[in-house]
Design a protein around this motif. Structure first.
Motif, short mmCIF file in Angstrom:
data_model
loop_
_atom_site.label_atom_id
_atom_site.label_comp_id
_atom_site.label_asym_id
_atom_site.label_seq_id
_atom_site.Cartn_x
_atom_site.Cartn_y
_atom_site.Cartn_z
N TYR A 47 0.82 -1.22 0.00
CA TYR A 47 0.00 0.00 0.00
C TYR A 47 0.85 1.26 0.00
CZ TYR A 47 -3.58 -3.39 1.05
OH TYR A 47 -4.41 -4.47 1.00
N ASP A 60 -12.22 1.45 9.55
CA ASP A 60 -11.64 2.34 10.55
C ASP A 60 -11.49 1.68 11.91
OD1 ASP A 60 -11.40 4.38 8.83
OD2 ASP A 60 -13.25 5.40 9.42
N GLU A 66 -10.29 -6.35 17.40
CA GLU A 66 -9.43 -5.76 18.43
C GLU A 66 -9.51 -6.53 19.74
OE1 GLU A 66 -9.61 -1.21 18.25
OE2 GLU A 66 -11.05 -1.86 16.76
N ARG B 276 -2.20 8.16 5.42
CA ARG B 276 -3.43 8.83 5.06
C ARG B 276 -4.64 7.98 5.44
NH1 ARG B 276 -2.18 13.14 3.66
NH2 ARG B 276 -4.25 13.86 3.04
N SER B 277 -4.62 7.55 6.70
CA SER B 277 -5.70 6.70 7.19
C SER B 277 -6.12 7.18 8.57
CB SER B 277 -5.23 5.25 7.34
OG SER B 277 -4.77 4.75 6.13
N ARG B 278 -7.39 7.03 8.86
CA ARG B 278 -7.85 7.24 10.23
C ARG B 278 -7.20 6.15 11.09
NH1 ARG B 278 -12.35 5.72 13.57
NH2 ARG B 278 -13.31 7.51 14.59
N PHE B 280 -6.75 3.19 13.20
CA PHE B 280 -7.64 2.04 13.34
C PHE B 280 -8.11 1.94 14.80
CE2 PHE B 280 -8.66 -2.47 13.74
CZ PHE B 280 -9.32 -2.73 12.54
N GLY B 281 -9.42 1.85 14.97
CA GLY B 281 -9.98 1.71 16.32
C GLY B 281 -9.66 2.91 17.20
N ASN B 334 -3.12 -1.94 16.61
CA ASN B 334 -3.96 -0.96 15.92
C ASN B 334 -3.15 -0.06 14.99
OD1 ASN B 334 -5.95 -2.09 17.55
ND2 ASN B 334 -7.02 -0.15 17.77
N ALA B 337 -2.57 -2.15 11.98
CA ALA B 337 -3.78 -2.27 11.17
C ALA B 337 -4.11 -0.96 10.45
CB ALA B 337 -4.96 -2.68 12.06
N THR B 338 -3.67 0.18 11.01
CA THR B 338 -3.90 1.47 10.35
C THR B 338 -3.25 1.50 8.97
OG1 THR B 338 -3.95 2.53 12.52
CG2 THR B 338 -3.62 3.98 10.63
N LEU B 339 -2.11 0.79 8.85
CA LEU B 339 -1.38 0.80 7.57
C LEU B 339 -2.15 0.08 6.47
CD1 LEU B 339 2.17 -0.15 8.92
CD2 LEU B 339 1.35 2.14 8.33
N ASN B 340 -3.00 -0.88 6.90
CA ASN B 340 -3.70 -1.71 5.91
C ASN B 340 -4.55 -0.84 4.98
OD1 ASN B 340 -4.69 -3.95 4.61
ND2 ASN B 340 -6.25 -4.38 6.16
N LYS B 341 -4.33 -0.99 3.69
CA LYS B 341 -5.08 -0.27 2.66
C LYS B 341 -4.93 1.25 2.77
CE LYS B 341 -8.21 -4.06 1.98
NZ LYS B 341 -9.54 -4.58 1.81
N GLY B 342 -3.81 1.69 3.33
CA GLY B 342 -3.55 3.13 3.36
C GLY B 342 -2.76 3.55 2.14
#
Lengths: 311, 542
Positions: A47, A60, A66, B276-278, B280-281, B334, B337-342
């Motif tokens: 990505y 999100d 989690e 460029r991602s919110r 995660f969680g 988290n 996971a934020t990196l996923n699909k960013g």
């Protein structure tokens, strides 16, 4: 030694068990590190900015997921907690029929006294295969009795008694360290745990707490036993001045004065070592006043005199 | 974009340039800069002490310095790094500068108290430096009794007075942040629209306000014991040395979280901005900061498993230490996971953030190992512990501080830093850090105790490796100092929002005006709303 081993020799019953725990902890840690690093690399490549990878369905957050990645490692870690805790209670529960040894920590030496009255300094002789219990206290600050090969450690406190037990499994000589910072000579507060076979141990006991050292003068035996020679190395590489060629020589002191190393000087240096400090050395030697009797002092003196000509 | 060049506009830097205007400023941004200069100065001093220790440890025998000098070096290194760099670095510099901007406020709630906190910090520092000048202190940063109270002849009273005083600066900062975050958020800035940096600093402020008084009491008791021989901790007068350890760690374990929580907040910002991602969680990450703050108060006894503390107490502390690892683990997962699909770019701040995750994971997992009772017995007070806490405090907090400094450098100075130099230094620091501290894990496993001036020869190879790594690490730290100072004067002018971040502090000019925003902001979206950002961008471009 075959290959690289990150752990010290395994020389007690506890060492085997602690090492098993360590390798499981290491395995779990490596698994999680590889998992995180692998995911970061994978996401980072796939990505990266400008890549054409499909990004649809980005989420999100996902409470269920989690919860899963919080709960699963926690449950795994609880079994480790239980295992490490039970071993810790073994650490604190000496079996019956131990050999008891009294230990006193003092800046900066370990004084060891066996139940039969034998005393040692910075050395402890114990037999293999028998549980040994240490009953310890400190004369001044907090010290910590640490034998890496046994995987045991216990702080030694002024004003109270702490205990430690171990059962050696292999004859040999192992490091004894002070692990709690105790001042200037902290790193010199080290010694040896000598684990002997039953037979050697019996001999050692019969010889009055001395190893079978044929041909040694009483003074030389005493110097070994008290640990004098571990600092006053005869080749001059120790933290204290060498005894070789010392007697009768001119000694330059830290103050710039020069004194003759006569009997009075040597006696004073043993009983009150900080009275005169040799130039280039640190005042780290503990005082031996009250630790050795007059006969022993004479023996040591004779030994030091005998070294005067050897160089 | 409306703001590209800032030279013409009045901003917080050029509005007045006299020394007096800096020393009497109540502007949170300028106070942040005062703190920045101070903490870098102390980092350099404490780092130099560390370099001398590593040089001494090149050989098994003591040869470079005297043993008492070595003991003073590691004490000074610890005291200055902990209280004069690690604790203030992120909150008092980046927090001071950006918390008001992130919530859309003109300043903190109590600007004068904010300035007072810096002066108190400097007075505390003068005491501690005074202890160095008057012969140093050799007790270790932990000031363990009865060594510190009855046996050390060094400047214990002056040094602990410095620590006592600097604590008030933490308390002032903490109070200021708590009130500011509660009362001064801009219209529309709800709690769940706050950047996670604000959440983690909020949690951190709670710890600073609640834990620091314990430190004050503890060092006061040491001072009284040392100066007047009252004997709180002296067994011969009925005192108890273990009581001291309980008091000390009741502050100093939460203090570890004072050092790491703000760093975690920085990492949330960086990971989000460069993927460029919110995050995660978001809510789980926010509440995990509060969970760490609360649980952090209940684990102090894990420093004392071999101290003579009851084994039953140790078991409880071990269990709670496994529990406190959970919220930290959640954060790591988290962030990943934020990196996923960013849309991930590897700018300098991102390299620091990814480095942080790696080093924090190692530091955290070795922390779990240390919480495991029987294993801790073997490695506590050895280099394994030294390596572990450096992975947390240096590997993590210093990485976050440097990452944050690069990320916000354009906003603070109005200049860009050189990207290539930034990336190069980040990699040098990551490599140098691991070469320095990884060998120390093995040294500890092999049984080398910490605070040893001389050591048995079999430990030499790993000590040489560690010292070699430290020289690389030193280069890594000097480089950013050079090119960032260069950039302040010669760097390209920074646009208002070089990273295209939706967070509020970037919606102002670079450097910001004295009151932060030309018009009081009204918040209509979340901190990490990149979709909204893209829409607004589209509207502007279209």
């Amino acid at each position: 030694m075959t290959g690289f081993n990150p752990l010290p020799p395994q020389a007690s019953t506890m060492a085997v068990q602690v090492d098993a725990l360590f390798y499981v902890l290491l395995g779990l840690s490596v698994f999680f590190i590889l998992l995180i690093a692998g995911l970061i690399l994978y996401f980072g490549l796939r990505y990266r900015e400008g890549s054409k990878a499909d990004r649809s369905g980005k989420r999100d957050g996902n409470l269920r997921l989690e919860f899963f990645w919080a709960a699963v490692p926690f449950v795994i870690s609880l079994s480790v907690f239980y295992w490490a805790g039970s071993l810790f209670f073994t650490d604190h529960s000496p079996p019956p029929n131990t050999i008891d040894v009294y230990v006193v920590g003092k800046q900066w030496m370990w004084k060891v006294e066996h139940t039969n009255g034998y005393r040692e300094i910075n050395e402890m002789h114990v037999p293999v295969g028998r549980p040994v219990r240490l009953i310890m206290t400190s004369q001044d600050v907090i010290h910590s009795f640490y034998v890496p090969a046994f995987r045991i450690k216990q702080d030694v406190l002024p004003g109270r008694t702490t205990e430690l037990w171990f059962q050696p499994t292999k004859p040999g000589t192992y490091h004894l360290f002070c692990a709690e910072y105790c001042g200037m000579g902290h790193s010199a507060m080290i010694g040896d745990i000598v684990v002997m076979t039953q037979v050697d141990y019996e001999t050692w006991l019969n010889l009055g707490g001395a190893e079978a050292q044929a041909g040694m003068s009483p003074g030389e035996q005493l110097a070994n036993q008290l640990g004098c020679l571990s600092c006053h190395k005869l080749d001059g590489s120790g933290v204290g001045p060498s005894w070789s060629g010392l007697f009768g020589s001119q000694v330059t002191l830290e103050s710039g004065q020069t004194v003759t190393a006569d009997e009075a000087y040597i006696k004073e240096s043993i009983l009150d070592p900080n009275a005169k400090i040799v130039a280039g050395f640190q005042p780290v030697m503990p005082d031996f006043a009250g630790q050795i009797n007059d006969t022993q002092l004479t023996d040591l003196m004779d030994y030091i005199k005998s070294l005067a000509q050897s160089q | 974009m409306e703001t590209t060049l800032s030279e013409s506009k009045p901003n917080y830097l050029n509005i007045s340039t006299t020394i007096r205007s800096w020393l009497l400023t109540t502007d949170h941004k300028r106070i942040g800069i005062l703190y920045l200069v101070s903490v870098i100065f102390f980092f350099a001093i404490a780092g130099t002490a560390a370099a001398m220790m590593r040089l001494e440890l090149l050989t098994p025998r003591g040869d470079l310095v005297q043993p008492e000098t070595y003991n003073k070096l590691f004490t000074m290194h610890g005291v200055i790094m902990v209280w004069f760099f690690m604790i203030p670095a992120i909150p008092a510099v980046l927090g001071n500068f950006f918390i008001p901007m992130m919530i859309g406020a003109r300043d903190v709630a109590f600007p004068k108290l904010n300035l007072a906190s810096w002066y108190v910090f400097i007075v505390g520092a003068m005491f501690t430096m005074g202890a160095v000048v008057t012969g140093g202190i050799d007790t270790g940063w932990t000031f363990y009794v009865p060594y510190s109270t009855l046996y050390s002849n060094t400047s214990v009273v002056i040094a602990t007075a410095g620590v006592f005083i600097v604590g008030f600066s933490s308390i002032f900062t903490g109070i200021n942040f708590i009130v500011t975050i509660h009362k001064m958020r801009a219209p529309g800035m709800t709690w769940f629209r706050l950047p996670l940096f604000v959440w983690s600093n909020y949690a951190n402020s709670l710890i600073m306000v609640l834990a620091t008084p314990i430190l004050a009491i503890t060092v006061l008791l040491i001072g009284l014991d040392h100066a007047f021989g009252i004997g709180f901790f002296d067994p011969s007068t009925g005192g108890d040395p273990i009581l001291y350890q309980h008091l000390f760690w009741f502050y100093s374990h939460p203090a570890v979280y004072i050092m790491i929580l703000p760093a975690m907040g920085v990492i949330s910002e960086l990971i989000s901005a460069f993927s460029r991602s919110r995050v995660f969680g978001y809510k789980v990450v926010a509440f995990s900061s509060l969970a760490i703050a609360a649980l952090g108060f209940m684990v102090w006894g894990h420093h004392m498993f071999v101290s003579g503390q009851s084994p039953y107490a140790s078991t409880v502390f071990s269990f709670l230490s496994f529990v406190v690892a959970v919220p930290s683990a959640i954060k790591v997962f988290n962030w990943t996971a934020t990196l996923n699909k960013g849309h991930i770019s590897f700018k300098t701040p991102m390299l620091y953030a990814l480095g942080f995750i790696g080093l924090f994971t190692v530091g955290g997992l070795t922390g779990v190992m240390l919480a495991s009772l029987a294993f801790d017995v073997h490695v506590t007070d050895t280099y394994f512990v030294v390596a572990h806490f450096h992975y947390i405090m240096v590997g993590s907090t210093v990485m976050a501080f440097l990452g944050g400094m690069h990320y916000w450098f354009p906003k603070i100075t109005g200049k860009m830093y050189p990207e290539r130099w930034g990336q190069f230094s980040a990699i040098i620091i990551f490599v140098g850090f691991n070469l320095t501290f990884f060998p120390q894990f093995i040294l500890g496993l092999e049984g080398m105790p910490r605070r040893y001036y001389a050591y048995p020869p079999e430990f030499q190879v790993l000590n040489v490796a560690s010292t070699a790594g430290a020289s690389i690490l030193a280069i890594g730290y000097i480089l950013p100092l050079l090119y960032l100072v260069w950039s302040v004067f010669k760097g390209a002018p920074a646009p208002g929002n070089p990273w295209n971040s939706p967070s509020l502090e970037w919606q102002s000019t670079s450097p910001p005006p004295k009151d932060n925003f030309d018009e009081p902001p009204v918040v209509t979206h979340e901190a990490y709303d990149y979709a909204h950002m893209a829409q607004a961008q589209g509207a502007l471009d279209g």
